[in-house]
Design a protein around this motif. Sequence first.
Motif, mmCIF file in Angstrom:
data_model
loop_
_atom_site.group_PDB
_atom_site.id
_atom_site.type_symbol
_atom_site.label_atom_id
_atom_site.label_comp_id
_atom_site.label_asym_id
_atom_site.label_seq_id
_atom_site.Cartn_x
_atom_site.Cartn_y
_atom_site.Cartn_z
ATOM 1 N N GLY A 93 0.809 -1.220 0.000
ATOM 2 C CA GLY A 93 0.000 0.000 0.000
ATOM 3 C C GLY A 93 0.843 1.272 0.000
ATOM 4 O O GLY A 93 0.349 2.360 0.296
ATOM 5 N N ILE A 94 2.137 1.126 -0.332
ATOM 6 C CA ILE A 94 3.008 2.314 -0.371
ATOM 7 C C ILE A 94 3.165 2.743 -1.827
ATOM 8 O O ILE A 94 3.572 1.947 -2.677
ATOM 9 N N ARG A 95 2.831 3.998 -2.093
ATOM 10 C CA ARG A 95 2.956 4.552 -3.446
ATOM 11 C C ARG A 95 4.260 5.341 -3.547
ATOM 12 O O ARG A 95 4.660 6.000 -2.581
ATOM 13 N N VAL A 96 4.906 5.261 -4.708
ATOM 14 C CA VAL A 96 6.173 5.972 -4.915
ATOM 15 C C VAL A 96 6.076 6.736 -6.235
ATOM 16 O O VAL A 96 5.799 6.135 -7.284
ATOM 17 N N ASN A 97 6.278 8.034 -6.182
ATOM 18 C CA ASN A 97 6.164 8.875 -7.373
ATOM 19 C C ASN A 97 7.251 9.941 -7.386
ATOM 20 O O ASN A 97 7.830 10.261 -6.341
ATOM 21 N N ALA A 98 7.487 10.498 -8.576
ATOM 22 C CA ALA A 98 8.387 11.649 -8.708
ATOM 23 C C ALA A 98 7.600 12.835 -9.246
ATOM 24 O O ALA A 98 6.650 12.661 -10.022
ATOM 25 N N ILE A 99 8.016 14.020 -8.843
ATOM 26 C CA ILE A 99 7.552 15.247 -9.488
ATOM 27 C C ILE A 99 8.732 15.774 -10.289
ATOM 28 O O ILE A 99 9.820 15.965 -9.734
ATOM 29 N N SER A 100 8.535 15.968 -11.586
ATOM 30 C CA SER A 100 9.591 16.572 -12.397
ATOM 31 C C SER A 100 9.266 18.065 -12.469
ATOM 32 O O SER A 100 8.354 18.497 -13.179
ATOM 33 N N ALA A 101 10.012 18.829 -11.679
ATOM 34 C CA ALA A 101 9.725 20.267 -11.539
ATOM 35 C C ALA A 101 10.466 21.063 -12.606
ATOM 36 O O ALA A 101 11.601 20.728 -12.976
ATOM 37 N N GLY A 102 9.838 22.115 -13.084
ATOM 38 C CA GLY A 102 10.545 23.061 -13.952
ATOM 39 C C GLY A 102 11.592 23.797 -13.135
ATOM 40 O O GLY A 102 11.598 23.704 -11.901
ATOM 41 N N PRO A 103 12.512 24.518 -13.788
ATOM 42 C CA PRO A 103 13.582 25.183 -13.043
ATOM 43 C C PRO A 103 13.072 26.237 -12.057
ATOM 44 O O PRO A 103 12.189 27.023 -12.377
ATOM 45 N N VAL A 104 13.619 26.199 -10.839
ATOM 46 C CA VAL A 104 13.290 27.150 -9.778
ATOM 47 C C VAL A 104 14.613 27.603 -9.170
ATOM 48 O O VAL A 104 15.495 26.758 -8.925
ATOM 49 N N LYS A 105 14.752 28.902 -8.925
ATOM 50 C CA LYS A 105 16.034 29.407 -8.408
ATOM 51 C C LYS A 105 16.242 28.990 -6.951
ATOM 52 O O LYS A 105 15.618 29.522 -6.042
ATOM 53 N N THR A 106 17.091 27.999 -6.740
ATOM 54 C CA THR A 106 17.446 27.531 -5.391
ATOM 55 C C THR A 106 18.968 27.407 -5.339
ATOM 56 O O THR A 106 19.635 27.526 -6.376
ATOM 57 N N ALA A 107 19.500 27.104 -4.160
ATOM 58 C CA ALA A 107 20.961 26.966 -4.024
ATOM 59 C C ALA A 107 21.487 25.880 -4.958
ATOM 60 O O ALA A 107 22.499 26.062 -5.638
ATOM 61 N N SER A 108 20.805 24.732 -5.008
ATOM 62 C CA SER A 108 21.260 23.635 -5.870
ATOM 63 C C SER A 108 21.201 24.033 -7.341
ATOM 64 O O SER A 108 22.120 23.738 -8.112
ATOM 65 N N ALA A 109 20.103 24.688 -7.728
ATOM 66 C CA ALA A 109 19.929 25.042 -9.144
ATOM 67 C C ALA A 109 21.020 25.999 -9.603
ATOM 68 O O ALA A 109 21.520 25.904 -10.731
ATOM 69 N N ARG A 110 21.415 26.907 -8.716
ATOM 70 C CA ARG A 110 22.419 27.904 -9.108
ATOM 71 C C ARG A 110 23.786 27.281 -9.379
ATOM 72 O O ARG A 110 24.642 27.906 -9.990
ATOM 73 N N ALA A 111 23.979 26.029 -8.937
ATOM 74 C CA ALA A 111 25.248 25.356 -9.212
ATOM 75 C C ALA A 111 25.367 24.944 -10.684
ATOM 76 O O ALA A 111 26.455 24.671 -11.179
ATOM 77 N N VAL A 112 24.218 24.904 -11.391
ATOM 78 C CA VAL A 112 24.239 24.528 -12.811
ATOM 79 C C VAL A 112 24.613 25.765 -13.630
ATOM 80 O O VAL A 112 23.908 26.779 -13.572
ATOM 81 N N GLN A 113 25.714 25.660 -14.389
ATOM 82 C CA GLN A 113 26.157 26.829 -15.149
ATOM 83 C C GLN A 113 25.078 27.252 -16.152
ATOM 84 O O GLN A 113 24.485 26.407 -16.820
ATOM 85 N N GLY A 114 24.816 28.556 -16.208
ATOM 86 C CA GLY A 114 23.831 29.076 -17.167
ATOM 87 C C GLY A 114 22.400 28.902 -16.697
ATOM 88 O O GLY A 114 21.467 28.991 -17.494
ATOM 89 N N PHE A 115 22.202 28.707 -15.381
ATOM 90 C CA PHE A 115 20.850 28.426 -14.875
ATOM 91 C C PHE A 115 19.855 29.554 -15.207
ATOM 92 O O PHE A 115 18.720 29.296 -15.604
ATOM 93 N N SER A 116 20.276 30.815 -15.067
ATOM 94 C CA SER A 116 19.345 31.930 -15.310
ATOM 95 C C SER A 116 18.814 31.919 -16.736
ATOM 96 O O SER A 116 17.639 32.237 -16.976
ATOM 97 N N SER A 117 19.679 31.535 -17.685
ATOM 98 C CA SER A 117 19.192 31.513 -19.073
ATOM 99 C C SER A 117 18.169 30.395 -19.270
ATOM 100 O O SER A 117 17.302 30.480 -20.140
ATOM 101 N N MET A 118 18.224 29.346 -18.417
ATOM 102 C CA MET A 118 17.204 28.290 -18.496
ATOM 103 C C MET A 118 15.837 28.863 -18.133
ATOM 104 O O MET A 118 14.820 28.536 -18.754
ATOM 105 N N LEU A 119 15.820 29.716 -17.111
ATOM 106 C CA LEU A 119 14.546 30.318 -16.692
ATOM 107 C C LEU A 119 13.946 31.146 -17.836
ATOM 108 O O LEU A 119 12.748 31.056 -18.128
ATOM 109 N N ASP A 120 14.790 31.946 -18.495
ATOM 110 C CA ASP A 120 14.312 32.788 -19.603
ATOM 111 C C ASP A 120 13.800 31.929 -20.754
ATOM 112 O O ASP A 120 12.755 32.211 -21.352
ATOM 113 N N HIS A 121 14.557 30.862 -21.045
ATOM 114 C CA HIS A 121 14.195 29.968 -22.149
ATOM 115 C C HIS A 121 12.824 29.339 -21.894
ATOM 116 O O HIS A 121 11.949 29.345 -22.773
#
Length: 256
Positions: free
Chosen positions: A181-209
Amino acid sequence: MGNLLEGKSALILGIANRWSLAWYIAQAFVREGARLAITYQGERQRATVEELGAELGAALVTSCDVTQDEELAELTSSLEAAFGKLDAVVHSIAFAHREDLSRPFLETSKSGYLVAQEVSAYSLVSVSRAVARLMAQGGSIVTLSYLGAVRVVPNYNVMGVAKAALEACVRYLASELGSSGIRVNAISAGPVKTASARAVQGFSSMLDHVASRAPLRRNADPAEVADAALFLASDLGRGVTGNVLYVDAGYQIMGM
Ligand code: NAP
């Protein structure tokens, strides 16, 4: 205030600060009546996360580095003491070396590859194993993924490969844990400015794109990601398991 999670207890891993996706999810869970346990990784984050935990009224705020088996075992004992049973878990954790999110993928070192897999994908397996016995009455496990699992996104590199493994882990775990009775799912989130996301080079241009090309002509809001986690953790999501739910303003459907 709603009551979608009234009487339910939830563990949320991955609140680092007020920008974390896990922070938005925690607020949504509290709004809907859940009792919360939250964790931080090591002393560096303790003060911040304890402060956020107090704001949330969390019943338990404790340390857990998901790469340490003994810390996972201690977490299980603390959850059992605090709640007895657990209804929902949100795994909102990932890590890769910063240099692996900017240099060519071909240059990825073995150690960089393995650490990304260990923290970002394998930890869903070890966390699920640690909490499953507290979910004897069933439950929901939700993790956070990204489009880089299934498409090439510049500079996402080793993390894309880890997210591909994570999404495969979701399917295998869902298949095995479904009979409990245990369900397991993922949410694939669009880009959001967080500490982890900022480690990806060019992250801001992803938001604009994304904002210029997504069907909704904007980026996803972290509160929308939180509401999707709420749906999956609550009885509203009772028929959904093994799924990857995109909360990305529709960006993933576009071919050109
Ligand atoms: P975040 O605020 O930096 O959260 C990442 C969390 O992972 C932090 O709390 C971090 O703790 C924790 N973590 C890393 N290594 C850990 C370990 N060994 N043990 C325990 N915790 C560990 O960034 P976020 O964007 O909200 O990321 C949350 C999840 O969403 C990740 O899986 C990420 O890949 C996913 N996601 C993010 C985006 C986005 O654009 N932001 C999009 C799609 C999916 P420390 O800070 O203490 O290291």
